[in-house]
Design an enzyme around this catalytic site. Structure first.
Site, PDB file in Angstrom:
ATOM      1  N   ARG A   1      48.495 -74.692 -20.426  1.00 41.74           N
ATOM      2  CA  ARG A   1      47.820 -75.134 -19.324  1.00 41.74           C
ATOM      3  C   ARG A   1      48.866 -77.129 -19.333  1.00 41.74           C
ATOM      4  O   ARG A   1      48.195 -77.112 -18.076  1.00 41.74           O
ATOM      5  CB  ARG A   1      46.754 -75.865 -20.779  1.00 41.74           C
TER       6      ARG A   1
ATOM      7  N   MET B   1      35.713 -78.102 -16.075  1.00 41.48           N
ATOM      8  CA  MET B   1      35.370 -76.893 -16.901  1.00 41.48           C
ATOM      9  C   MET B   1      36.888 -76.548 -17.537  1.00 41.48           C
ATOM     10  O   MET B   1      37.168 -74.713 -18.484  1.00 41.48           O
ATOM     11  CB  MET B   1      34.388 -75.514 -16.472  1.00 41.48           C
TER      12      MET B   1
ATOM     13  N   LEU C   1      40.140 -76.858 -20.918  1.00 41.95           N
ATOM     14  CA  LEU C   1      40.164 -78.363 -21.834  1.00 41.95           C
ATOM     15  C   LEU C   1      41.721 -78.862 -21.627  1.00 41.95           C
ATOM     16  O   LEU C   1      42.070 -78.496 -20.767  1.00 41.95           O
ATOM     17  CB  LEU C   1      40.984 -77.335 -23.021  1.00 41.95           C
ATOM     18  N   ILE C   2      41.573 -80.031 -21.978  1.00 42.18           N
ATOM     19  CA  ILE C   2      42.349 -81.194 -21.878  1.00 42.18           C
ATOM     20  C   ILE C   2      43.681 -81.157 -22.632  1.00 42.18           C
ATOM     21  O   ILE C   2      43.105 -80.687 -24.084  1.00 42.18           O
ATOM     22  CB  ILE C   2      41.898 -82.465 -20.979  1.00 42.18           C
TER      23      ILE C   2
ATOM     24  N   HIS D   1      28.868 -85.422 -20.714  1.00 41.37           N
ATOM     25  CA  HIS D   1      28.746 -84.857 -21.189  1.00 41.37           C
ATOM     26  C   HIS D   1      26.574 -84.778 -21.215  1.00 41.37           C
ATOM     27  O   HIS D   1      26.141 -85.395 -21.663  1.00 41.37           O
ATOM     28  CB  HIS D   1      28.880 -84.295 -22.879  1.00 41.37           C
TER      29      HIS D   1
END
EC number: 2.1.2.2
Length: 203
Positions: free
Chosen positions: A66, A91, A93-94, A110
């Site tokens: 990532r 969609m 994760l950061i 959200h």
């Protein structure tokens, strides 16, 4: 001053469209400079093209991790002078690669009243739990799963006989109202973040 925004999205892009429409209608001193998308076939890519908004497309499987693709994204954001990141149905994760330089300048929408029902399938979670009220939350991103400081929330009543589809439809309607409103507050300098406490100077 016009706030320069990048929207991250992975799906149909209805929140992207709602925000773009609200900006175009006036009243929000902001512009969407870039769409960041991890799915080249997503409907949101078509929406961006029809609005003349540039798109940065990437395929995560082409990177070792990532952090690698987020470094490329970060370079693109900096080159364009992006001041606010809006996660709208993104969609993935950061990681800290984006969270750290954009902390306090990255928000997510959200489909639940956090801290209840974080993560995926939030509408189904709410129905399965049997709550009478669910809703929508806009919050700052802190690297956790929907754990960041809350900026704004809107309640949505769960009606007798609701299905995931019918409740989702009303939740989406609430999202389409709350996200543009929150972005307007941020663009107008009405939102302040101190530790976990968010203060909004409302009209």
């Amino acid at each position: 001053m016009t706030l320069k925004i990048a929207v991250f999205a992975s799906g149909s892009g209805s929140n992207f469209q709602a925000l773009a429409d609200a900006i175009q209608a006036g009243g929000i001193p902001a512009s969407i400079e870039l769409l960041v998308c991890d799915k080249p076939s997503a409907r949101v890519v078509e929406r961006a093209a029809s609005l003349g908004i540039d798109t940065y497309l990437f395929q995560p499987k082409q990177y070792p991790n990532r952090e690698a693709y987020e470094q490329e994204i970060l370079s693109e954001l900096r080159a364009r002078g992006i001041e606010l990141i809006v996660l709208a149905g993104y969609m993935r994760l950061i990681t800290r690669v984006l969270v750290e330089p954009y902390y306090g300048r990255m928000i997510n929408i959200h489909p639940a009243l956090l801290p209840a029902f974080p993560g995926v399938n939030s509408v189904k979670q709410a129905l399965d739990y049997g709550v009478r009220v669910t809703g929508v939350t806009v919050h700052f991103v802190d690297g956790g799963t929907d754990t960041g400081p809350i900026i704004a929330q809107q309640a949505v009543e769960v009606l007798p006989g609701d299905t995931e589809e019918t409740l989702s439809a009303r939740v989406h309607q609430a999202e389409h109202r709350l996200l543009p409103q929150t972005v307007r507050w941020i663009a107008e300098g009405r939102v302040r973040l101190e530790d976990r406490l968010v203060t909004v100077d409302r009209e």
